[in-house]
Design a protein around this motif. Structure first.
Motif, PDB file in Angstrom:
ATOM      1  N   ALA A 207       4.107  -8.545  -6.537  1.00 38.40           N
ATOM      2  CA  ALA A 207       5.002  -8.597  -7.690  1.00 38.40           C
ATOM      3  C   ALA A 207       4.620  -7.507  -8.685  1.00 38.40           C
ATOM      4  CB  ALA A 207       4.926  -9.970  -8.360  1.00 38.40           C
ATOM      5  N   PRO A 208       5.531  -7.187  -9.620  1.00 36.12           N
ATOM      6  CA  PRO A 208       5.176  -6.232 -10.672  1.00 36.12           C
ATOM      7  C   PRO A 208       3.992  -6.750 -11.482  1.00 36.12           C
ATOM      8  CG  PRO A 208       7.542  -6.649 -10.652  1.00 36.12           C
ATOM      9  CD  PRO A 208       6.920  -7.661  -9.744  1.00 36.12           C
ATOM     10  N   ARG A 217      -4.250 -13.171  -7.288  1.00 33.03           N
ATOM     11  CA  ARG A 217      -5.332 -12.886  -6.355  1.00 33.03           C
ATOM     12  C   ARG A 217      -5.916 -11.490  -6.544  1.00 33.03           C
ATOM     13  NH1 ARG A 217      -5.169 -16.696  -2.264  1.00 33.03           N
ATOM     14  NH2 ARG A 217      -5.196 -18.659  -3.413  1.00 33.03           N
ATOM     15  N   ALA A 218      -5.065 -10.517  -6.779  1.00 35.48           N
ATOM     16  CA  ALA A 218      -5.538  -9.142  -6.928  1.00 35.48           C
ATOM     17  C   ALA A 218      -4.567  -8.384  -7.819  1.00 35.48           C
ATOM     18  CB  ALA A 218      -5.646  -8.456  -5.565  1.00 35.48           C
ATOM     19  N   THR A 219      -5.090  -7.438  -8.589  1.00 34.91           N
ATOM     20  CA  THR A 219      -4.252  -6.593  -9.432  1.00 34.91           C
ATOM     21  C   THR A 219      -4.548  -5.133  -9.132  1.00 34.91           C
ATOM     22  OG1 THR A 219      -5.860  -6.611 -11.254  1.00 34.91           O
ATOM     23  CG2 THR A 219      -4.159  -8.326 -11.273  1.00 34.91           C
ATOM     24  N   TYR A 220      -3.500  -4.320  -9.207  1.00 35.69           N
ATOM     25  CA  TYR A 220      -3.619  -2.883  -8.942  1.00 35.69           C
ATOM     26  C   TYR A 220      -2.913  -2.138 -10.073  1.00 35.69           C
ATOM     27  CZ  TYR A 220      -4.974  -4.653  -4.391  1.00 35.69           C
ATOM     28  OH  TYR A 220      -5.608  -5.328  -3.380  1.00 35.69           O
ATOM     29  N   PRO A 221      -3.596  -1.962 -11.203  1.00 36.45           N
ATOM     30  CA  PRO A 221      -2.958  -1.304 -12.361  1.00 36.45           C
ATOM     31  C   PRO A 221      -2.428   0.085 -12.044  1.00 36.45           C
ATOM     32  CG  PRO A 221      -5.011  -2.358 -12.999  1.00 36.45           C
ATOM     33  CD  PRO A 221      -4.958  -2.427 -11.510  1.00 36.45           C
ATOM     34  N   LEU A 225       1.181  -3.139  -9.639  1.00 38.85           N
ATOM     35  CA  LEU A 225       1.469  -4.262  -8.755  1.00 38.85           C
ATOM     36  C   LEU A 225       0.356  -5.299  -8.808  1.00 38.85           C
ATOM     37  CD1 LEU A 225       2.690  -2.294  -5.597  1.00 38.85           C
ATOM     38  CD2 LEU A 225       4.129  -3.405  -7.312  1.00 38.85           C
ATOM     39  N   MET A 226       0.691  -6.504  -8.367  1.00 36.79           N
ATOM     40  CA  MET A 226      -0.284  -7.580  -8.255  1.00 36.79           C
ATOM     41  C   MET A 226       0.065  -8.441  -7.038  1.00 36.79           C
ATOM     42  SD  MET A 226       1.131  -9.777 -11.535  1.00 36.79           S
ATOM     43  CE  MET A 226      -0.413 -10.601 -11.799  1.00 36.79           C
ATOM     44  N   VAL A 227      -0.915  -9.186  -6.564  1.00 39.39           N
ATOM     45  CA  VAL A 227      -0.702 -10.134  -5.470  1.00 39.39           C
ATOM     46  C   VAL A 227      -0.926 -11.529  -6.022  1.00 39.39           C
ATOM     47  CG1 VAL A 227      -1.549 -10.956  -3.237  1.00 39.39           C
ATOM     48  CG2 VAL A 227      -1.384  -8.495  -3.683  1.00 39.39           C
ATOM     49  N   LEU A 235       9.337 -17.989  -6.854  1.00 38.10           N
ATOM     50  CA  LEU A 235       8.928 -16.628  -6.504  1.00 38.10           C
ATOM     51  C   LEU A 235       9.224 -15.643  -7.629  1.00 38.10           C
ATOM     52  CD1 LEU A 235       9.963 -16.339  -2.747  1.00 38.10           C
ATOM     53  CD2 LEU A 235       7.711 -16.845  -3.715  1.00 38.10           C
ATOM     54  N   GLY A 236      10.203 -15.946  -8.454  1.00 38.97           N
ATOM     55  CA  GLY A 236      10.470 -15.113  -9.619  1.00 38.97           C
ATOM     56  C   GLY A 236      10.757 -13.665  -9.260  1.00 38.97           C
ATOM     57  N   ASP A 237       9.993 -12.755  -9.866  1.00 37.37           N
ATOM     58  CA  ASP A 237      10.220 -11.329  -9.674  1.00 37.37           C
ATOM     59  C   ASP A 237       9.470 -10.762  -8.474  1.00 37.37           C
ATOM     60  OD1 ASP A 237       7.635 -11.507 -10.614  1.00 37.37           O
ATOM     61  OD2 ASP A 237       7.896 -10.127 -12.290  1.00 37.37           O
ATOM     62  N   ALA A 238       8.965 -11.618  -7.626  1.00 37.21           N
ATOM     63  CA  ALA A 238       8.200 -11.153  -6.464  1.00 37.21           C
ATOM     64  C   ALA A 238       9.056 -10.312  -5.522  1.00 37.21           C
ATOM     65  CB  ALA A 238       7.630 -12.342  -5.696  1.00 37.21           C
ATOM     66  N   LEU A 239       8.405  -9.389  -4.849  1.00 36.73           N
ATOM     67  CA  LEU A 239       9.062  -8.620  -3.798  1.00 36.73           C
ATOM     68  C   LEU A 239       9.393  -9.556  -2.635  1.00 36.73           C
ATOM     69  CD1 LEU A 239       9.802  -5.957  -2.297  1.00 36.73           C
ATOM     70  CD2 LEU A 239       7.386  -5.789  -1.667  1.00 36.73           C
ATOM     71  N   VAL A 240      10.656  -9.529  -2.211  1.00 33.27           N
ATOM     72  CA  VAL A 240      11.070 -10.296  -1.037  1.00 33.27           C
ATOM     73  C   VAL A 240      11.668  -9.302  -0.044  1.00 33.27           C
ATOM     74  CG1 VAL A 240      12.462 -12.200  -0.137  1.00 33.27           C
ATOM     75  CG2 VAL A 240      11.513 -12.332  -2.449  1.00 33.27           C
TER      76      VAL A 240
END
Length: 254
Positions: A207-208, A217-221, A225-227, A235-240
């Protein structure tokens, strides 16, 4: 379920092919395939040298401890795993050897990846991930993580967690990470029950990047992105991506 996408992360022009965060373990000895067959989620008995498989080693409750790719090497098996988890994975596998003459050891060489060329073989999780092969150490690849996350594919202990996430919640069924016909393995009972009863209520998703919470679980500034582990209905704004959207659109997937 409507497919959603995220703005494409900025992926540098590809250079190099070696995945520097991966390592290789070699499992060899007395009935290597039989040894692994009773432990991991994948069918090792039918593993072919030209077709690696993604699988996991789980807790008895069916939660992910390690994920990896398996490569046939004559009578031995090569495990393509996270470099930071290789030693712990080797120790965990060694616990199950008992008196068997099984050797588990690191080996020289490297895992390579290319997003576009036909070298190697298609990633067994998702063809769009690109091609993968084993070879000597080379120049580090650029863009692998950004490409993988842009396709909604998670991996490794930072994203999957260690003893935190049920194997089917990692999207292992959709990404070819489990065999439901091979017989027993550690964590098989709960994994099979979830599959047959269609009780996968949460999913690991990309997700953003926003403020981290208890489901992060994890963030990638650097990628924005984040997991996160989210409930199906939230799921909201999650990538599908298409592969996940198809699964969620099936009534028995939730």
């Amino acid at each position: 379920m409507t497919e959603t996408t995220l703005p494409a992360p900025s992926i540098p022009f590809p250079s190099g092919t070696m995945l520097a965060d991966r390592a290789l373990l070699r499992v060899s000895g007395e009935d290597t395939r039989g040894f692994l067959q009773g432990l991991i989620t994948q069918d090792v008995a039918t593993l072919d040298a030209a077709a690696p498989r993604w699988g996991g080693l789980l807790t008895p409750q069916g939660k992910a401890l390690f994920d990896f790719l398996l490569w046939a090497d004559d009578d031995a098996i090569l495990i393509d795993c996270e470099a930071t988890a290789a030693e712990a994975l080797a120790r965990r596998l060694a616990m199950y050897r008992l008196r068997r003459a099984i050797t588990i050891e690191p080996v020289a060489g490297a895992v390579h990846w290319s997003r576009d060329t036909g070298e190697g073989v298609a990633d067994p999780r998702l063809a769009d991930l690109g091609h993968r092969w084993l070879g000597p150490v080379g120049d580090p690849a650029i863009g692998w993580r950004a490409h993988r996350l842009s396709l909604g594919v998670t991996e490794g202990q930072a994203e999957l967690g260690s003893d935190q996430t049920l194997w089917l919640e990692t999207n292992a069924r959709e990404l070819n990470g489990v065999s439901f016909t091979k017989g027993c393995y550690t964590g098989q009972e709960n994994t099979a029950r979830m599959h047959h009863r269609a009780k996968v209520n949460r999913r690991l998703v990309v997700a953003p990047l926003t403020e981290a919470g208890d489901r992060t679980r994890a963030t990638y500034p650097e990628l924005g992105l984040m997991v996160e582990l989210r409930r199906i209905e939230a799921l909201g704004d999650a990538l599908v991506p298409a592969w996940l959207g198809a699964a969620l659109a099936t009534p028995d997937s939730a």
